[in-house]
Every structure is written in structure tokens, then in C-alpha cells.
Design a protein around this motif. Structure first.
Motif, PDB file in Angstrom:
ATOM      1  N   SER A  97       0.848  -1.185   0.000  1.00 49.71           N
ATOM      2  CA  SER A  97       0.000   0.000   0.000  1.00 49.71           C
ATOM      3  C   SER A  97       0.889   1.242   0.000  1.00 49.71           C
ATOM      4  O   SER A  97       2.113   1.148  -0.060  1.00 49.71           O
ATOM      5  CB  SER A  97      -0.897  -0.009   1.238  1.00 49.71           C
ATOM      6  N   GLY A  98       0.293   2.387   0.110  1.00 49.15           N
ATOM      7  CA  GLY A  98       1.055   3.631   0.155  1.00 49.15           C
ATOM      8  C   GLY A  98       1.969   3.714   1.366  1.00 49.15           C
ATOM      9  O   GLY A  98       3.018   4.342   1.325  1.00 49.15           O
ATOM     10  N   ASN A  99       1.571   3.081   2.454  1.00 51.33           N
ATOM     11  CA  ASN A  99       2.393   3.079   3.668  1.00 51.33           C
ATOM     12  C   ASN A  99       3.566   2.122   3.592  1.00 51.33           C
ATOM     13  O   ASN A  99       4.473   2.210   4.407  1.00 51.33           O
ATOM     14  CB  ASN A  99       1.542   2.711   4.884  1.00 51.33           C
ATOM     15  N   PHE A 100       3.537   1.216   2.631  1.00 53.18           N
ATOM     16  CA  PHE A 100       4.580   0.195   2.568  1.00 53.18           C
ATOM     17  C   PHE A 100       5.962   0.804   2.391  1.00 53.18           C
ATOM     18  O   PHE A 100       6.916   0.381   3.051  1.00 53.18           O
ATOM     19  CB  PHE A 100       4.306  -0.807   1.441  1.00 53.18           C
ATOM     20  N   VAL A 101       6.082   1.781   1.530  1.00 53.87           N
ATOM     21  CA  VAL A 101       7.387   2.398   1.280  1.00 53.87           C
ATOM     22  C   VAL A 101       7.909   3.063   2.549  1.00 53.87           C
ATOM     23  O   VAL A 101       9.088   2.941   2.878  1.00 53.87           O
ATOM     24  CB  VAL A 101       7.297   3.414   0.118  1.00 53.87           C
ATOM     25  N   THR A 102       7.028   3.714   3.276  1.00 52.32           N
ATOM     26  CA  THR A 102       7.425   4.358   4.531  1.00 52.32           C
ATOM     27  C   THR A 102       7.859   3.320   5.560  1.00 52.32           C
ATOM     28  O   THR A 102       8.893   3.473   6.215  1.00 52.32           O
ATOM     29  CB  THR A 102       6.257   5.189   5.095  1.00 52.32           C
TER      30      THR A 102
END
Length: 118
Positions: A97-102
Motif C-alpha cells: 500500500s502507500g504506507n509500505f514504502v514508509t
């Protein structure tokens, strides 16, 4: 090389043990203090960082050479285990998801920091 791979597995075991303990503490505090969702997210972020820094530190102490590289490898292995567990536990859900990179950045950064500090 096999010996260093075993060290990474030992570091992962240590980091996930710490993760479990810290999450238990946060869940107890959440229950007793009735924290909101924002506090829970902060607790999870703290858990990722503390666990990977300690695991990276352990790896750096054990391998003694290329600590930065092994800190990166540890952070990648830590996040890979999370991805595999997510795939197994939630087969239809997207893992990246978008949070994965963070989250991946925090885990890899924690491994690097632990490796450097060792």
C-alpha cells in the motif's frame, strides 16, 4: 557466508521477540489508557524502529565487517517477513500500500542505524 546468514536469522528472531514484547506493552497501555488510533499508529512506528535498530545492532556486533551492508540486509529481511506474513494471513488483500514504502524505509533505516551504532 552461511554463518552470517545464521546471524541474520538470529537477529530476526531477536527483533521479532522485541516486537512482540513492545506490542504487548502497547496493547496493555491502549487497553488501560483508552488511547486513540493516532497513538496506536505511533506505537507501531516506534515498535518497528526499536526492533530493527536492536536487530541491526546485534548483526553489526556479530559480523564485525560490512556492518552497514548487513544492517541493510537485516532491514530488508525484517520487512520481507512482514510481507510474507501478510500474504499468508490476508491472501486477498494488497500488501504494497502507500504506507509500505514508509514502513520499509523505517525498517531498513533502523537496520542501518543499528549496524552503524554497533
Amino acid at each position: 557466508m552461511m554463518r552470517k546468514a545464521v546471524r541474520i536469522l538470529q537477529g530476526l528472531f531477536l527483533a521479532y521477540l522485541i516486537t512482540g514484547i513492545v506490542l504487548l506493552i502497547f496493547s496493555f497501555l491502549m487497553y488501560k489508557l483508552e488511547w486513540g488510533e493516532k497513538a496506536i499508529r505511533i506505537g507501531i512506528i516506534i515498535t518497528y524502529i526499536v526492533s530493527t535498530v536492536i536487530g541491526g545492532f546485534y548483526i553489526g556486533r556479530k559480523v564485525q565487517t560490512r556492518r552497514l551492508l548487513f544492517g541493510i540486509a537485516f532491514g530488508i529481511a525484517y520487512i520481507a517477513v512482514i510481507c510474507i506474513a501478510s500474504l499468508l494471513l490476508y491472501p486477498g488483500e494488497p500488501v504494497f500500500s502507500g504506507n509500505f514504502v514508509t514502513i520499509a524505509g523505517m525498517c531498513i533505516g533502523g537496520g542501518i542505524l543499528g549496524g552503524i551504532l554497533s
